[in-house]
Design a protein around this motif. Sequence first.
Motif, PDB file in Angstrom:
ATOM      1  N   GLY A 103       0.799  -1.211   0.000  1.00 28.03           N
ATOM      2  CA  GLY A 103       0.000   0.000   0.000  1.00 28.03           C
ATOM      3  C   GLY A 103       0.836   1.267   0.000  1.00 28.03           C
ATOM      4  N   SER A 104       0.130   2.376  -0.181  1.00 30.32           N
ATOM      5  CA  SER A 104       0.821   3.661  -0.311  1.00 30.32           C
ATOM      6  C   SER A 104       1.427   4.146   0.993  1.00 30.32           C
ATOM      7  N   THR A 105       1.018   3.548   2.105  1.00 30.20           N
ATOM      8  CA  THR A 105       1.551   3.978   3.403  1.00 30.20           C
ATOM      9  C   THR A 105       2.426   2.904   4.024  1.00 30.20           C
ATOM     10  N   TRP A 106       3.096   2.133   3.202  1.00 33.72           N
ATOM     11  CA  TRP A 106       3.895   1.005   3.700  1.00 33.72           C
ATOM     12  C   TRP A 106       4.960   1.459   4.691  1.00 33.72           C
ATOM     13  N   TYR A 107       5.415   2.689   4.587  1.00 32.87           N
ATOM     14  CA  TYR A 107       6.522   3.182   5.389  1.00 32.87           C
ATOM     15  C   TYR A 107       6.086   3.648   6.779  1.00 32.87           C
TER      16      TYR A 107
END
Length: 125
Positions: A103-107
Amino acid sequence: VQLVESGGGLVQPGGSLRLSCARSGFAWRRYAIGWFRQAPGKQRAGVSCINNSDGRTYYADSVKGRFSISRDNTKNMVFLQMNSLKPEDTAVYYCTVDVGDCGSTWYVERKWDSWGQGTQVTVSS
């Protein structure tokens, strides 16, 4: 869920290391796998992630072109190949898992459920 990292150590600048993450207790192939690191006095930060569904990979800008994440579901292992290491890569490296894809918020650290104990990477001459 149990995750065990290995492969850390002391390496000179410009050197390479390959970190491994082994799991037990769950179906590895259903999960996205992430690598994070925590340097002394700093928050844990996302390094890389690999999708469950399509193997797509993600990298922090600071490691793009130098690090490579891969997974072997048949061996229940995930790897982080680290090349051209720099002193600023010095940190404790952790692997982590989450159901589905990166996903776009993996970090974002709070996205992730389970963590290994970490392996120390020290880059120094």
